[in-house]
Design a protein around this motif. Structure first.
Motif, short mmCIF file in Angstrom:
data_model
loop_
_atom_site.label_atom_id
_atom_site.label_comp_id
_atom_site.label_asym_id
_atom_site.label_seq_id
_atom_site.Cartn_x
_atom_site.Cartn_y
_atom_site.Cartn_z
N VAL A 99 18.42 -8.08 1.60
CA VAL A 99 17.31 -7.13 1.62
C VAL A 99 16.41 -7.51 2.80
CG1 VAL A 99 15.28 -6.27 0.40
CG2 VAL A 99 17.38 -6.76 -0.87
N HIS A 100 16.31 -6.60 3.76
CA HIS A 100 15.45 -6.81 4.93
C HIS A 100 14.15 -6.06 4.71
CE1 HIS A 100 18.93 -8.47 6.92
NE2 HIS A 100 19.60 -7.38 6.61
N VAL A 101 13.04 -6.72 4.98
CA VAL A 101 11.72 -6.12 4.81
C VAL A 101 11.11 -5.92 6.19
CG1 VAL A 101 9.43 -6.34 3.79
CG2 VAL A 101 11.45 -7.24 2.58
N ARG A 102 10.71 -4.69 6.49
CA ARG A 102 10.02 -4.36 7.74
C ARG A 102 8.60 -3.95 7.40
NH1 ARG A 102 14.19 -3.09 11.57
NH2 ARG A 102 15.72 -4.70 11.09
N ALA B 62 0.83 -1.21 0.00
CA ALA B 62 0.00 0.00 0.00
C ALA B 62 0.86 1.26 0.00
CB ALA B 62 -0.93 0.00 1.20
N GLY B 63 2.11 1.14 0.45
CA GLY B 63 3.00 2.30 0.48
C GLY B 63 4.27 1.99 1.25
N LEU B 64 5.18 2.93 1.25
CA LEU B 64 6.42 2.80 2.00
C LEU B 64 6.19 3.26 3.44
CD1 LEU B 64 8.91 4.10 -0.68
CD2 LEU B 64 8.60 1.74 0.06
N HIS B 65 6.98 2.74 4.35
CA HIS B 65 6.85 3.07 5.78
C HIS B 65 8.25 3.32 6.31
CE1 HIS B 65 5.84 2.66 10.01
NE2 HIS B 65 4.55 2.65 9.69
N SER B 66 8.49 4.48 6.89
CA SER B 66 9.84 4.83 7.33
C SER B 66 10.17 4.39 8.75
CB SER B 66 10.07 6.33 7.18
OG SER B 66 9.15 7.05 7.96
N GLY B 67 9.28 3.63 9.37
CA GLY B 67 9.54 3.15 10.72
C GLY B 67 8.98 4.10 11.77
N ARG B 68 8.96 3.64 12.99
CA ARG B 68 8.37 4.40 14.08
C ARG B 68 9.03 5.76 14.28
NH1 ARG B 68 7.59 2.26 20.27
NH2 ARG B 68 6.49 4.10 21.00
N PHE B 69 10.35 5.80 14.10
CA PHE B 69 11.09 7.05 14.33
C PHE B 69 11.67 7.62 13.03
CE2 PHE B 69 11.35 4.53 18.26
CZ PHE B 69 10.66 5.39 19.10
N ILE C 58 20.22 -3.66 2.60
CA ILE C 58 19.15 -2.73 2.25
C ILE C 58 17.97 -3.07 3.13
CG2 ILE C 58 17.52 -1.99 0.46
CD1 ILE C 58 19.68 -2.68 -1.59
N THR C 59 17.36 -2.06 3.73
CA THR C 59 16.14 -2.25 4.53
C THR C 59 15.02 -1.47 3.86
OG1 THR C 59 17.44 -2.48 6.56
CG2 THR C 59 15.08 -1.99 6.81
N ILE C 60 13.90 -2.14 3.68
CA ILE C 60 12.74 -1.50 3.06
C ILE C 60 11.56 -1.64 4.01
CG2 ILE C 60 11.18 -1.48 1.08
CD1 ILE C 60 13.53 -2.73 -0.52
N GLY C 61 10.99 -0.51 4.39
CA GLY C 61 9.82 -0.49 5.26
C GLY C 61 8.57 -0.26 4.42
N VAL C 62 7.55 -1.07 4.67
CA VAL C 62 6.33 -0.97 3.87
C VAL C 62 5.08 -1.04 4.74
CG1 VAL C 62 7.36 -1.99 1.80
CG2 VAL C 62 6.21 -3.47 3.45
N THR C 63 4.00 -0.57 4.16
CA THR C 63 2.65 -0.83 4.65
C THR C 63 2.07 -1.84 3.69
OG1 THR C 63 2.38 1.39 5.57
CG2 THR C 63 0.37 0.17 5.07
N GLY C 64 1.72 -3.01 4.23
CA GLY C 64 1.17 -4.06 3.39
C GLY C 64 -0.31 -3.82 3.11
N ARG C 65 -0.81 -4.57 2.16
CA ARG C 65 -2.21 -4.44 1.77
C ARG C 65 -2.96 -5.71 2.20
NH1 ARG C 65 -1.86 -2.24 -3.51
NH2 ARG C 65 -2.38 -0.23 -2.66
#
Length: 105
Positions: free
Chosen positions: A82-85, A23-30, A52-59
């Motif tokens: 590649v780490h996915v958060r 649904a979009g990218l997510h930069s983490g809590r901070f 590489i770390t990629i933060g996302v909002t899943g759908r």
């Protein structure tokens, strides 16, 4: 990609956001998941020499495995892990509604 090749964080951000389970990218809590470039910031993608770390909002209703596979598929083969958060899950109610085009009735 071979070692020493510049990773394009903009390309990664665009490719990840185009995937069906994202649904979009997510930069983490901070806001810690980001790439800083000259005069701007790319939230949701953090490129380091060793990972590489990629933060996302899943759908919803995608599973964590489906979301992670989608992200890794968007990145493609690369010379580092590649780490996915997954920072959040968007429910169908969070998605913008599409309005049918009345001109095709």
């Amino acid at each position: 990609m071979s070692p020493g090749v510049e990773i394009d964080a903009d390309r990664i951000a665009t490719a990840v956001q185009a995937r069906p389970h994202i649904a979009g990218l997510h930069s983490g809590r901070f806001g810690e998941i980001a790439t800083l470039l000259r005069g701007r910031r790319i939230p949701g993608v953090r490129v380091r020499d060793d990972e590489i770390t990629i933060g996302v909002t899943g759908r919803y209703p995608a599973t964590a495995v489906e979301i992670s596979d989608d992200v890794r598929g968007a990145v493609g083969p690369i010379d580092r892990p590649v780490h996915v958060r997954i920072g959040d899950i968007a429910s169908p109610a969070d998605e913008p509604e599409t309005v049918p085009d009345a001109s095709h009735s």
